[in-house]
Write an enzyme that holds these catalytic residues in place. Structure first.
Site, PDB file in Angstrom:
ATOM      1  CG  ASP A 104      24.069 -46.876  57.016  1.00 12.87           C
ATOM      2  OD1 ASP A 104      24.728 -47.530  57.849  1.00 12.87           O
ATOM      3  OD2 ASP A 104      23.656 -47.374  55.949  1.00 12.87           O
ATOM      4  CE1 TYR A 127      26.213 -52.099  64.599  1.00 14.68           C
ATOM      5  CE2 TYR A 127      24.769 -51.162  62.923  1.00 14.68           C
ATOM      6  CZ  TYR A 127      26.027 -51.318  63.468  1.00 14.68           C
ATOM      7  OH  TYR A 127      27.094 -50.684  62.889  1.00 14.68           O
TER       8      TYR A 127
HETATM    9  N1  LIG Z   1      31.166 -52.800  58.933  1.00 15.40           N
HETATM   10  C1  LIG Z   1      30.238 -51.967  58.467  1.00 15.40           C
HETATM   11  O1  LIG Z   1      29.671 -52.177  57.391  1.00 15.40           O
HETATM   12  C2  LIG Z   1      29.877 -50.732  59.248  1.00 15.40           C
HETATM   13  C3  LIG Z   1      28.765 -49.958  58.832  1.00 15.40           C
HETATM   14  C4  LIG Z   1      28.447 -48.787  59.549  1.00 15.40           C
HETATM   15  C5  LIG Z   1      29.213 -48.420  60.643  1.00 15.40           C
HETATM   16  N2  LIG Z   1      30.269 -49.203  61.030  1.00 15.40           N
HETATM   17  C6  LIG Z   1      31.027 -48.788  62.213  1.00 15.40           C
HETATM   18  O2  LIG Z   1      32.366 -48.540  61.819  1.00 15.40           O
HETATM   19  C7  LIG Z   1      33.261 -48.882  62.893  1.00 15.40           C
HETATM   20  C8  LIG Z   1      34.318 -49.839  62.390  1.00 15.40           C
HETATM   21  O3  LIG Z   1      33.672 -51.018  61.872  1.00 15.40           O
HETATM   22  P1  LIG Z   1      34.482 -52.277  61.339  1.00 15.40           P
HETATM   23  O4  LIG Z   1      33.805 -52.735  60.100  1.00 15.40           O
HETATM   24  O5  LIG Z   1      35.945 -51.992  61.306  1.00 15.40           O
HETATM   25  O6  LIG Z   1      34.162 -53.314  62.486  1.00 15.40           O
HETATM   26  P2  LIG Z   1      34.769 -54.780  62.722  1.00 15.40           P
HETATM   27  O7  LIG Z   1      35.621 -55.187  61.580  1.00 15.40           O
HETATM   28  O8  LIG Z   1      33.617 -55.644  63.124  1.00 15.40           O
HETATM   29  O9  LIG Z   1      35.701 -54.541  63.971  1.00 15.40           O
HETATM   30  C9  LIG Z   1      35.215 -54.319  65.253  1.00 15.40           C
HETATM   31  C10 LIG Z   1      36.293 -54.765  66.214  1.00 15.40           C
HETATM   32  O10 LIG Z   1      35.835 -54.501  67.527  1.00 15.40           O
HETATM   33  C11 LIG Z   1      36.336 -55.528  68.326  1.00 15.40           C
HETATM   34  N3  LIG Z   1      35.617 -55.630  69.590  1.00 15.40           N
HETATM   35  C12 LIG Z   1      34.383 -56.150  69.817  1.00 15.40           C
HETATM   36  N4  LIG Z   1      34.118 -56.113  71.130  1.00 15.40           N
HETATM   37  C13 LIG Z   1      35.199 -55.575  71.742  1.00 15.40           C
HETATM   38  C14 LIG Z   1      35.545 -55.300  73.097  1.00 15.40           C
HETATM   39  N5  LIG Z   1      34.700 -55.592  74.106  1.00 15.40           N
HETATM   40  N6  LIG Z   1      36.746 -54.744  73.367  1.00 15.40           N
HETATM   41  C15 LIG Z   1      37.622 -54.455  72.364  1.00 15.40           C
HETATM   42  N7  LIG Z   1      37.363 -54.719  71.059  1.00 15.40           N
HETATM   43  C16 LIG Z   1      36.164 -55.271  70.755  1.00 15.40           C
HETATM   44  C17 LIG Z   1      36.152 -56.768  67.484  1.00 15.40           C
HETATM   45  O11 LIG Z   1      36.953 -57.784  68.000  1.00 15.40           O
HETATM   46  P3  LIG Z   1      36.740 -59.317  67.494  1.00 15.40           P
HETATM   47  O12 LIG Z   1      37.372 -59.337  66.148  1.00 15.40           O
HETATM   48  O13 LIG Z   1      37.464 -60.092  68.526  1.00 15.40           O
HETATM   49  O14 LIG Z   1      35.249 -59.526  67.479  1.00 15.40           O
HETATM   50  C18 LIG Z   1      36.597 -56.263  66.120  1.00 15.40           C
HETATM   51  O15 LIG Z   1      37.987 -56.470  65.954  1.00 15.40           O
HETATM   52  C19 LIG Z   1      32.350 -49.463  63.998  1.00 15.40           C
HETATM   53  O16 LIG Z   1      32.014 -48.443  64.908  1.00 15.40           O
HETATM   54  C20 LIG Z   1      31.111 -49.889  63.248  1.00 15.40           C
HETATM   55  O17 LIG Z   1      29.961 -49.944  64.077  1.00 15.40           O
HETATM   56  C21 LIG Z   1      30.621 -50.330  60.358  1.00 15.40           C
END
Ligand SMILES: NC(=O)c1ccc[n+]([C@@H]2O[C@H](COP(=O)([O-])OP(=O)(O)OC[C@H]3O[C@@H](n4cnc5c(N)ncnc54)[C@H](OP(=O)(O)O)[C@@H]3O)[C@@H](O)[C@H]2O)c1
Length: 283
Positions: A104, A127
């Site tokens: 969002d 971001y």
């Molecule tokens: N969290 C939110 O509130 C939110 C809101 C809007 C959209 N989203 C989107 O929803 C999706 C899922 O989010 P999430 O909350 O599950 O995110 P998350 O918990 O932060 O997980 C992201 C994962 O990506 C891994 N990562 C980072 N760099 C990497 C690389 N170079 N190669 C491989 N893995 C890598 C991280 O590893 P490490 O653990 O080692 O860092 C982490 O495990 C993402 O696209 C995010 O942008 C999330």
């Protein structure tokens, strides 16, 4: 349906939920962590993809540190835009279906009502810009793809708002939460369910996938605090009380009507999602 999945970013909130649910369904799933598949390395990506030969790649990897991204612009762009473009290119060449998640925060919050897929993005921070570039890269790549924008994701782990609320409430009798910052809390459980339904329905393109209705941080926090009988008093405050390096949209809640219509199914309210989450992951 006989699909085989490669989950990228399998250690994150959403990646873990995908790996868990797909294993439970008996699906063929490979879920490497960052060490075994770094998405910023084209070599690492192509060797994993060619070894696994998945029919679907689900990219759950992302750089999500919204404030830090203001200082680490290159890292945010490398992970959220350039690496995503590489993944999409590899999927296009191999005709692999790519599912990717955006945010969002591609919106500036000026609309004041729910954002739809037709609204023009205008990110306010690094971001948001990096995620916007990532979603464009997927949609322009020629790969069969589904880009799902979501918001305020909560799942099993320590990074999400529910976990933070619990920690804060152990130390503070009064918690100040923003009443003018509005979006849609969205559970990883429902993100996985409705992503798989979208794949079953053969959907491609851009959709908003959130739980239904919307809330301020204050409303979300107060709901969780009541459910868990937290001892802290929750007080509504304006976002201007918490200056932060990244500018954030005030009202970035998105409508999920497009996806509900395309699927012919209702997506549950965020309160229902919180209730089910707390049953599944007792805190
Ligand atoms: N969290 C939110 O509130 C939110 C809101 C809007 C959209 N989203 C989107 O929803 C999706 C899922 O989010 P999430 O909350 O599950 O995110 P998350 O918990 O932060 O997980 C992201 C994962 O990506 C891994 N990562 C980072 N760099 C990497 C690389 N170079 N190669 C491989 N893995 C890598 C991280 O590893 P490490 O653990 O080692 O860092 C982490 O495990 C993402 O696209 C995010 O942008 C999330």
């Amino acid at each position: 349906m006989n699909r085989s999945y490669l989950i990228l970013g399998a250690n994150g909130q959403l990646g873990k939920q995908f790996a868990r649910d797909l294993h439970t369904h008996g699906a063929a799933v490979t879920a490497p962590n960052e060490k075994d598949c770094d998405i910023t390395s084209a070599d690492s990506l192509s060797s994993v993809i060619d070894a696994v030969r998945p029919s679907v790649i689900v990219n759950c990897a992302a750089y999500n540190a919204v404030d830090l991204a203001e200082q680490q612009q290159e890292t945010a762009m490398r992970i959220n835009a350039e690496a995503v473009s590489t993944i999409a290119g590899l999927c296009a060449e191999r005709k692999i279906m790519l599912v990717h998640y955006s945010t969002d925060y591609v919106f500036d919050g000026a609309k004041g009502t729910l954002y739809t897929e037709e609204d023009a993005p205008h990110p306010l921070n690094v971001y948001g810009r990096s995620k916007h570039q990532g979603e464009r890269a997927v949609l322009d790549s020629g790969a069969p793809s589904l880009v799902l924008r979501t918001s305020w994701v909560f799942g099993n782990g320590t990074q999400n708002f529910i976990h933070k609320l619990l920690q804060w409430s152990q130390k503070n009798p009064v918690l100040k939460l923003t009443a003018d910052e509005v979006s849609v809390p969205t559970s990883t459980i429902d993100l996985v369910t409705y992503t798989l339904l979208a794949l079953d329905g053969g959907l491609t393109g851009l959709y908003h996938l959130t739980n239904s209705d919307h809330a301020s941080r204050y409303e979300w926090g107060r709901y969780v605090a009541r459910k868990l009988s937290l001892p802290s008093t929750i007080v509504p405050v304006p976002m201007s009380m918490f200056p932060s390096p990244a500018q954030r949209p005030l009202f970035s809640a998105m409508s999920n009507n497009g996806l509900q219509k395309a699927l012919g199914k209702d997506i549950p309210d965020w309160r229902d999602a919180v209730d089910r989450f707390l049953l599944e992951y007792p805190v």
